[in-house]
Design a protein around this motif. Structure first.
Motif, PDB file in Angstrom:
ATOM      1  N   PRO A   1      13.919  10.923  -8.143  1.00  0.00           N
ATOM      2  CA  PRO A   1      15.108  11.477  -8.812  1.00  0.00           C
ATOM      3  C   PRO A   1      14.793  12.814  -9.488  1.00  0.00           C
ATOM      4  O   PRO A   1      13.769  12.948 -10.154  1.00  0.00           O
ATOM      5  CB  PRO A   1      15.477  10.413  -9.845  1.00  0.00           C
ATOM      6  CG  PRO A   1      14.794   9.171  -9.394  1.00  0.00           C
ATOM      7  CD  PRO A   1      13.566   9.600  -8.654  1.00  0.00           C
TER       8      PRO A   1
ATOM      9  N   LYS B   1      24.532   5.892  -5.148  1.00  0.00           N
ATOM     10  CA  LYS B   1      24.790   7.217  -4.588  1.00  0.00           C
ATOM     11  C   LYS B   1      23.554   8.121  -4.704  1.00  0.00           C
ATOM     12  O   LYS B   1      23.462   8.978  -5.593  1.00  0.00           O
ATOM     13  CB  LYS B   1      25.988   7.876  -5.293  1.00  0.00           C
ATOM     14  CG  LYS B   1      27.302   7.146  -5.030  1.00  0.00           C
ATOM     15  CD  LYS B   1      28.476   7.811  -5.721  1.00  0.00           C
ATOM     16  CE  LYS B   1      29.752   7.013  -5.474  1.00  0.00           C
ATOM     17  NZ  LYS B   1      30.889   7.463  -6.284  1.00  0.00           N
TER      18      LYS B   1
ATOM     19  N   GLY C   1      19.195  14.467 -12.030  1.00  0.00           N
ATOM     20  CA  GLY C   1      20.359  13.571 -11.929  1.00  0.00           C
ATOM     21  C   GLY C   1      20.874  13.367 -10.512  1.00  0.00           C
ATOM     22  O   GLY C   1      22.016  12.938 -10.327  1.00  0.00           O
ATOM     23  N   ASN C   2      20.009  13.662  -9.479  1.00  0.00           N
ATOM     24  CA  ASN C   2      20.508  13.566  -8.098  1.00  0.00           C
ATOM     25  C   ASN C   2      20.427  12.155  -7.512  1.00  0.00           C
ATOM     26  O   ASN C   2      20.630  11.987  -6.308  1.00  0.00           O
ATOM     27  CB  ASN C   2      19.811  14.584  -7.189  1.00  0.00           C
ATOM     28  CG  ASN C   2      18.337  14.250  -6.933  1.00  0.00           C
ATOM     29  OD1 ASN C   2      17.796  13.300  -7.508  1.00  0.00           O
ATOM     30  ND2 ASN C   2      17.696  15.038  -6.093  1.00  0.00           N
ATOM     31  N   SER C   3      20.148  11.158  -8.341  1.00  0.00           N
ATOM     32  CA  SER C   3      20.163   9.783  -7.854  1.00  0.00           C
ATOM     33  C   SER C   3      21.036   8.953  -8.794  1.00  0.00           C
ATOM     34  O   SER C   3      20.649   8.677  -9.924  1.00  0.00           O
ATOM     35  CB  SER C   3      18.743   9.224  -7.819  1.00  0.00           C
ATOM     36  OG  SER C   3      18.768   7.943  -7.264  1.00  0.00           O
ATOM     37  N   ARG C   4      22.225   8.632  -8.339  1.00  0.00           N
ATOM     38  CA  ARG C   4      23.172   7.846  -9.141  1.00  0.00           C
ATOM     39  C   ARG C   4      23.252   6.432  -8.564  1.00  0.00           C
ATOM     40  O   ARG C   4      22.992   6.261  -7.355  1.00  0.00           O
ATOM     41  CB  ARG C   4      24.562   8.485  -9.072  1.00  0.00           C
ATOM     42  CG  ARG C   4      24.561   9.952  -9.452  1.00  0.00           C
ATOM     43  CD  ARG C   4      25.021  10.100 -10.873  1.00  0.00           C
ATOM     44  NE  ARG C   4      24.624  11.383 -11.410  1.00  0.00           N
ATOM     45  CZ  ARG C   4      25.433  12.154 -12.129  1.00  0.00           C
ATOM     46  NH1 ARG C   4      26.663  11.789 -12.352  1.00  0.00           N
ATOM     47  NH2 ARG C   4      24.987  13.281 -12.641  1.00  0.00           N
ATOM     48  N   PRO C   5      23.633   5.431  -9.361  1.00  0.00           N
ATOM     49  CA  PRO C   5      23.704   4.074  -8.816  1.00  0.00           C
ATOM     50  C   PRO C   5      24.562   4.021  -7.544  1.00  0.00           C
ATOM     51  O   PRO C   5      25.720   4.432  -7.561  1.00  0.00           O
ATOM     52  CB  PRO C   5      24.350   3.272  -9.959  1.00  0.00           C
ATOM     53  CG  PRO C   5      24.081   4.068 -11.195  1.00  0.00           C
ATOM     54  CD  PRO C   5      24.031   5.505 -10.766  1.00  0.00           C
TER      55      PRO C   5
ATOM     56  N   GLY D   1      29.409  16.897  -7.046  1.00  0.00           N
ATOM     57  CA  GLY D   1      29.015  15.499  -7.218  1.00  0.00           C
ATOM     58  C   GLY D   1      29.270  15.017  -8.640  1.00  0.00           C
ATOM     59  O   GLY D   1      29.432  13.819  -8.876  1.00  0.00           O
ATOM     60  N   ALA D   2      29.312  15.960  -9.596  1.00  0.00           N
ATOM     61  CA  ALA D   2      29.516  15.576 -10.996  1.00  0.00           C
ATOM     62  C   ALA D   2      31.009  15.516 -11.285  1.00  0.00           C
ATOM     63  O   ALA D   2      31.574  16.426 -11.883  1.00  0.00           O
ATOM     64  CB  ALA D   2      28.819  16.587 -11.904  1.00  0.00           C
TER      65      ALA D   2
ATOM     66  N   TYR E   1      22.091  11.111  -4.102  1.00  0.00           N
ATOM     67  CA  TYR E   1      22.554  12.416  -3.601  1.00  0.00           C
ATOM     68  C   TYR E   1      21.452  13.176  -2.863  1.00  0.00           C
ATOM     69  O   TYR E   1      21.740  14.089  -2.099  1.00  0.00           O
ATOM     70  CB  TYR E   1      23.149  13.243  -4.751  1.00  0.00           C
ATOM     71  CG  TYR E   1      24.550  12.782  -5.085  1.00  0.00           C
ATOM     72  CD1 TYR E   1      25.647  13.215  -4.351  1.00  0.00           C
ATOM     73  CD2 TYR E   1      24.772  11.859  -6.099  1.00  0.00           C
ATOM     74  CE1 TYR E   1      26.923  12.753  -4.620  1.00  0.00           C
ATOM     75  CE2 TYR E   1      26.049  11.392  -6.384  1.00  0.00           C
ATOM     76  CZ  TYR E   1      27.119  11.844  -5.632  1.00  0.00           C
ATOM     77  OH  TYR E   1      28.383  11.379  -5.886  1.00  0.00           O
TER      78      TYR E   1
ATOM     79  N   TRP F   1      22.243  19.433  -4.529  1.00  0.00           N
ATOM     80  CA  TRP F   1      22.534  19.049  -5.921  1.00  0.00           C
ATOM     81  C   TRP F   1      21.652  19.866  -6.861  1.00  0.00           C
ATOM     82  O   TRP F   1      20.422  19.773  -6.781  1.00  0.00           O
ATOM     83  CB  TRP F   1      22.259  17.548  -6.077  1.00  0.00           C
ATOM     84  CG  TRP F   1      22.493  17.019  -7.443  1.00  0.00           C
ATOM     85  CD1 TRP F   1      21.725  17.243  -8.548  1.00  0.00           C
ATOM     86  CD2 TRP F   1      23.571  16.176  -7.866  1.00  0.00           C
ATOM     87  NE1 TRP F   1      22.246  16.591  -9.621  1.00  0.00           N
ATOM     88  CE2 TRP F   1      23.381  15.927  -9.244  1.00  0.00           C
ATOM     89  CE3 TRP F   1      24.679  15.597  -7.219  1.00  0.00           C
ATOM     90  CZ2 TRP F   1      24.256  15.120  -9.977  1.00  0.00           C
ATOM     91  CZ3 TRP F   1      25.528  14.802  -7.960  1.00  0.00           C
ATOM     92  CH2 TRP F   1      25.321  14.578  -9.315  1.00  0.00           C
TER      93      TRP F   1
ATOM     94  N   ARG G   1      34.507  12.714 -12.105  1.00  0.00           N
ATOM     95  CA  ARG G   1      34.923  11.384 -12.527  1.00  0.00           C
ATOM     96  C   ARG G   1      36.143  11.027 -11.707  1.00  0.00           C
ATOM     97  O   ARG G   1      37.183  11.676 -11.851  1.00  0.00           O
ATOM     98  CB  ARG G   1      35.264  11.415 -14.011  1.00  0.00           C
ATOM     99  CG  ARG G   1      34.924  10.127 -14.706  1.00  0.00           C
ATOM    100  CD  ARG G   1      35.033  10.221 -16.230  1.00  0.00           C
ATOM    101  NE  ARG G   1      34.820  11.548 -16.791  1.00  0.00           N
ATOM    102  CZ  ARG G   1      35.613  12.075 -17.732  1.00  0.00           C
ATOM    103  NH1 ARG G   1      36.653  11.424 -18.175  1.00  0.00           N
ATOM    104  NH2 ARG G   1      35.358  13.282 -18.212  1.00  0.00           N
TER     105      ARG G   1
END
Ligand SMILES: Cc1cc2nc3c(=O)[nH]c(=O)nc-3n(C[C@H](O)[C@H](O)[C@H](O)COP(=O)(O)O)c2cc1C
Length: 297
Positions: free
Chosen positions: A230, A239, A233-237, A118-119, A241, A207, A121
């Motif tokens: 969260p 996304k 870092g398992n909650s991204r804008p 998930g990490a 996770y 994650w 780019r």
């Protein structure tokens, strides 16, 4: 709704054997194995038929740039990558988890290594290669023959050491409840097939190994929930996770039951009525993901 899981795969063995592989041999994947992987992509069953998800299998050369495939990625890139993409939709994350894990498990059964990623780019080149926008790319996984030796072990340990619980899983009593929230399930009261399926769901990848899933066991169904707080870092804008992770866990639960001959269906679970949430005593931070119902024999 999933009623027919593809057969011909040792799902139980694959769930027990799968682990994240972060270093690969340069050896190519023979055409025969690639065809089996393509077949696996073709065989994937959805959680919800109306949520659009695509999984593309691309050679590393087509991605062309290491940056494109991520920040934390194998020491030695794999020859192929699964690129999982879906347009924005409230349920797309669990759908990617549910469908993607079927391909990951089939790859495992073929002896191939994988690693949910998930990490990363996403580059323009990657988006162009799969015919999606960068925002639609949700997750990746390398696919290839696992490298052996010290470098491979170091690549694994480098991430798992910092993962939650150093890679160990939560005990079943912490994540599986009976009837209503918070009443730990009594393993000796479970049917052996359900006990095994819950145990294999517990082993699912997540994650940073956060394991943000819960199972509510009822008379003829198991409800799967995600912890929406969260973590690591398992909650991204756009996304979340944690929803993807719970989709993976639902996939394990469902396939483990099917593989043991249990007649069941798995379907997406949308928001519950406040009265139902109250009846189940659900805390605010849990969100419904899926329902596995045992059909009458
Ligand atoms: C949605 C998701 C995203 C992940 N992202 C990464 C990642 O970016 N880099 C990585 O090395 N591992 C990643 N992982 C792998 C987890 O760290 C791994 O599954 C977990 O620590 C459990 O280890 P295991 O897969 O070996 O059982 C991800 C897993 C999931 C499910």
């Amino acid at each position: 709704m999933s009623e027919h899981a593809p057969d011909g795969c040792d799902w139980l063995g694959a769930m027990a054997a799968r682990h994240s592989v972060r270093a690969y041999r340069a050896d190519p994947i023979p055409l025969r194995v690639l065809e089996q992987l393509q077949q696996a992509l073709h065989n994937v069953v959805p959680l919800r038929g109306d949520v659009q998800v695509r999984i593309s299998l691309l050679p590393y050369a087509a991605i062309s740039s290491r940056i494109a495939v991520g920040a934390i990625l194998p020491v030695r890139p794999a020859p192929y990558y699964l690129i999982m993409h879906a347009p924005a939709h409230p349920f797309r994350m669990e759908e990617v988890g549910f469908r993607g894990e079927q391909v990951i498990l089939q790859a495992t059964a073929l002896g191939l290594g994988t690693c949910w990623t998930g990490a990363f780019r996403a580059s323009d080149a990657l988006a162009h290669a799969v015919g999606a926008s960068k925002a639609e790319i949700v997750a990746l996984s390398p696919v290839g023959w696992p490298a052996r030796g010290i470098a491979a072990r170091a690549a694994y340990a480098a991430v798992e050491t910092f993962a939650a619980r150093r890679g160990a899983r939560k005990p079943l009593g912490e994540v599986a409840f009976a009837g209503t929230w918070g009443r730990p399930v009594e393993q000796k009261l479970l049917a052996p097939s359900l006990e095994r399926a819950l145990d294999l769901a517990r082993l699912a990848p997540s994650w940073s190994n956060v394991q943000p899933w819960y199972f509510l066991v009822r008379a003829s169904e198991v409800l799967v929930f995600a912890d929406s707080r969260p973590q690591r870092g398992n909650s991204r804008p756009g996304k979340p996770y944690y929803r993807l992770d719970a989709g993976i866990a639902a996939c394990h639960l469902y396939l483990a039951l099917v593989a043991q001959g249990v007649n069941c269906i798995c379907e997406g679970l949308a928001d519950l009525e406040p009265a139902t949430r109250q009846e189940l005593q659900l805390p605010e931070h849990v969100v419904p993901i899926a329902r596995v119902a045992f059909a009458a024999a």
